[in-house]
Design an enzyme around this catalytic site. Structure first.
Site, PDB file in Angstrom:
ATOM      1  N   SER A 121      40.824  31.677  45.011  1.00 47.00           N
ATOM      2  CA  SER A 121      42.049  31.901  44.231  1.00 47.00           C
ATOM      3  C   SER A 121      42.727  30.646  43.722  1.00 47.00           C
ATOM      4  O   SER A 121      43.682  30.741  42.954  1.00 47.00           O
ATOM      5  CB  SER A 121      43.061  32.698  45.057  1.00 47.00           C
ATOM      6  OG  SER A 121      42.717  34.057  45.108  1.00 47.00           O
ATOM      7  N   LYS A 131      53.611  29.431  43.366  1.00 43.26           N
ATOM      8  CA  LYS A 131      53.061  30.794  43.340  1.00 43.26           C
ATOM      9  C   LYS A 131      53.991  31.751  44.086  1.00 43.26           C
ATOM     10  O   LYS A 131      54.516  31.399  45.151  1.00 43.26           O
ATOM     11  CB  LYS A 131      51.670  30.768  43.984  1.00 43.26           C
ATOM     12  CG  LYS A 131      50.896  32.086  43.919  1.00 43.26           C
ATOM     13  CD  LYS A 131      49.514  31.928  44.560  1.00 43.26           C
ATOM     14  CE  LYS A 131      48.692  33.206  44.517  1.00 43.26           C
ATOM     15  NZ  LYS A 131      47.385  33.047  45.218  1.00 43.26           N
ATOM     16  N   SER A 161      43.739  34.566  42.390  1.00 45.77           N
ATOM     17  CA  SER A 161      45.039  35.203  42.326  1.00 45.77           C
ATOM     18  C   SER A 161      46.170  34.237  41.946  1.00 45.77           C
ATOM     19  O   SER A 161      47.256  34.686  41.627  1.00 45.77           O
ATOM     20  CB  SER A 161      45.369  35.849  43.671  1.00 45.77           C
ATOM     21  OG  SER A 161      45.452  34.853  44.684  1.00 45.77           O
TER      22      SER A 161
END
Lengths: 436, 436
Positions: B174, B81, B150
């Protein structure tokens, strides 16, 4: 003769700048003069440029002239430890690995300082990655002695009147101990009161941002900015005006045998003086649950530091000091059960804190074993800081007396976790009464 | 016909590479082919270069050829990420403020991956600063639907077979929510088990690194590397071999009215199926102390995020989304007493966790209200994640069934804080029995 500007408090300087009695540029020049005079022998800064500081001061003066005062620190220079990110200044973390590091944005605490009108006058020397291998900084009271660490440069900068305020960080005793050795006031807040975003991590559980100043009033001012708690600015003045006196306890802690004779005598005589001045006194005894806190703090620190520095250890080990590699190896050898038990002991002690404090609002104890040790090879021993730090107690250092080497001693004032306002109030009272 | 390499598990790929049955280069090429085929419509990556990935794979192949296998992930590509620092790849945090950001060193979790022989195949799209404003990623099961967030790109990358493993982060939901929406397995560990150094902070209390994979066995493999707990790698296999069955409870939580009919039916039928397969069953009732956890999690998140992003808010507000500015404003408006009470509620619930779990080793509940909502404007609602996350419970997502839109549903498996090994063991059992 008037006192030089660089000897005035941050509170006073901010008031004078706000009132138009002096410009930030003139104030800043006064600090720069001191830096030019003495920094070559103290080496408080990892990065400093006089022109940049003056330029920023002039910008802030233009804002004031246009009635655009940013906040309670407008125009006040602040020295910032070099393990705290600054986007417009190099941030070397005290390690050759980060010699060319340019952060993309300021640490949150620096953002808060600037939002309040403060500015960064320079980056101060940190021990390697805020651990135990010292940088070049010397103690302003005697250059043959350590300034303490890891916030070595911040403590020395405030002691040498290079800045009225400085930021540092503490994982074991890295704010309180250098403040004691350098004879300045310091504040280590309760966990998470000050945002840590943009501070190079060591121990995720214990790293905290703290501040150095030359009075508790100034610490309350900077704490109000860093914790976004405006009322804290006025806590010391309100408490002193109230005429109230705190209830105090004092203890040489279970590690009394590590303290010097002068430290023990200073603790006892200062506490007695405070009682004579009206403080209520309560006895401190250490509940058994607090046994082992010192070792537990060490366990948490080495375990977490070994993990936080996984990348440095994996690819840049040749650029780490042997002392730090050894600490990481220790941390890798700790099994997770031992680590979790250490964390649990910290939580158990926080839950049992009333058993230690009893009626006391604050507890007094040594900030360090004594005055600053001779030599620059070690930053001294955080033995009197580790246990409180793991519990999450906020702490102040109040300079008080002299030790065997003729250097400053520090009294550590401790409050229950979260009792930061009470700590600042009682600290201001203690400061005032010890001066009486 | 043999299954394509990019459909095999990370565990299997690591074994094959270690045995010399396949090279990391060939494995990596298989993932790259999938990326070339489908990434244009999914947009999982914020940064990806095929040549770089192949070059790294070849380097790792040379090490294996010289009998220098680094560790249990040797040669396995991992998608990371983009709020996690990588020194040799751009790290944009999903924000134009960091468009040119080049970290000086990898995040600690990336260091641990590399130390174990893994490598970063690309950086995956994160919602803006790992908050709520989505990036361009689409759900691999239906591009008209959100992948969740996210950790949008990491969930999508594993779902689309662009990588066998991915790292993400969770502050509210997330990791678990996008895994549910994309139909992949995910693991959010207990607080502080995985080092966070080098992850862009939001909520200092709650930010955690988690992982995505296509089986619980693979999650245990990556968890063993990230938490430096080698034994965890074997937990699923040992538990399955033992023939033991876990004691489970299930609950639609006090927020059952937010769940879709298919989600509630899937929870019930899956739990019943597990009981039929031998799981012991215990009733779950919510102690009153757990009331308010949802609101408390939100309070802690906005309060801390407002402080962590102080610099961005102060100088680069024009580059923040209106949604994030609004969240920061909310956080600045929360008074500290409310924040501290919220933290205290989280701690009180952690202390009272046995009152909720009772005899259960793990609790089953929805991972999200239902399948992925249509549209890319929102990443969905973390309502089923927030309460557990504040308590500090580790969590798994196990894909299970389909929702109203025909997209995957997720079963959330929760353990007591610190019971990660038990969670991985029970999760492997649940995965196996649901497939039966």
């Amino acid at each position: 003769m008037r006192e030089p500007l660089n000897r005035l408090s941050a509170t006073r300087l901010a008031q004078m700048i706000a009132a138009g009695d002096v410009t930030s540029e003139v104030v800043t020049r006064s600090f720069i003069d001191a830096i030019h005079d003495r920094n070559a022998s103290i080496e408080a800064f990892a990065w400093f440029e006089a022109d940049r500081a003056l330029e920023t001061a002039r910008e802030l003066d233009r804002l004031i002239a246009n009635d655009r005062r940013r906040g309670p620190l407008h125009g006040v220079p602040v020295a910032v430890k070099d393990n705290i990110d600054t986007a417009d200044m190099p941030t070397g973390y005290g390690s050759p690995i980060f010699a060319t590091h340019k952060p993309n944005i300021d640490a949150a605490c620096v953002g808060l300082l600037k939002d309040a009108g403060g500015f960064v006058i320079g980056k101060t020397v940190t021990a390697e990655l805020a651990n135990f291998t010292p940088g070049p900084t010397r103690n302003p009271h005697n250059p043959a002695h350590t300034p303490g660490g890891s916030s070595s440069g911040s403590a020395a900068a405030v002691a040498a009147h290079f800045a009225p305020l400085a930021l540092g960080t503490q994982t074991a005793g890295s704010v309180i101990r250098p403040a004691a050795f350098c004879g300045v006031f310091a504040y280590k807040p309760s966990p998470r009161l000050v945002p840590r975003c943009g501070v190079k991590p060591n121990s995720d559980t214990m790293d905290e941002v703290g501040a150095f100043a030359r009075s508790v009033e100034d610490l309350a001012l900077v704490a109000s900015v860093l914790a976004l708690k405006p009322a804290w600015k006025d806590v010391p003045a309100q408490y002193l005006a109230s005429g109230a006196a705190p209830t105090i306890g004092w203890t040489a802690t279970p590690h009394a045998n590590a303290a010097s004779a002068s430290m023990l005598a200073t603790l006892e005589s200062s506490a007695q003086k405070l009682v004579q001045r009206g403080a209520r006194h309560t006895e401190i005894t250490w509940p058994r649950v607090f046994d082992g806190l010192f070792d537990a703090q060490k366990t948490v620190q080495v375990y977490e530091t070994a993990r936080a520095l996984a990348a440095e250890y994996t690819y840049r080990r040749d650029l780490l000091s042997a002392r730090l590699v050894d600490l990481i190896d220790q941390g890798r050898a700790v099994d997770t059960r031992t680590y979790i038990e250490a964390l649990q002991l910290g939580r158990a002690c926080a839950a049992a804190i009333d058993g230690l404090f009893g009626a006391a609002e604050v507890v007094l104890c040594p900030s360090a074993p004594g005055d600053a040790p001779r030599g620059l090879g070690s930053t001294g021993d955080p033995i009197f800081n580790r246990p409180w730090h793991l519990i999450g107690c906020p702490a102040l250092n109040i300079p008080c007396g002299r030790g065997e080497a003729g250097l400053p001693l520090g009294l550590q004032v401790i409050a229950r976790p979260g009792d930061d306002a009470k700590l600042l109030a009682a600290g201001a009272w203690i400061e005032a009464k010890l001066k009486d």
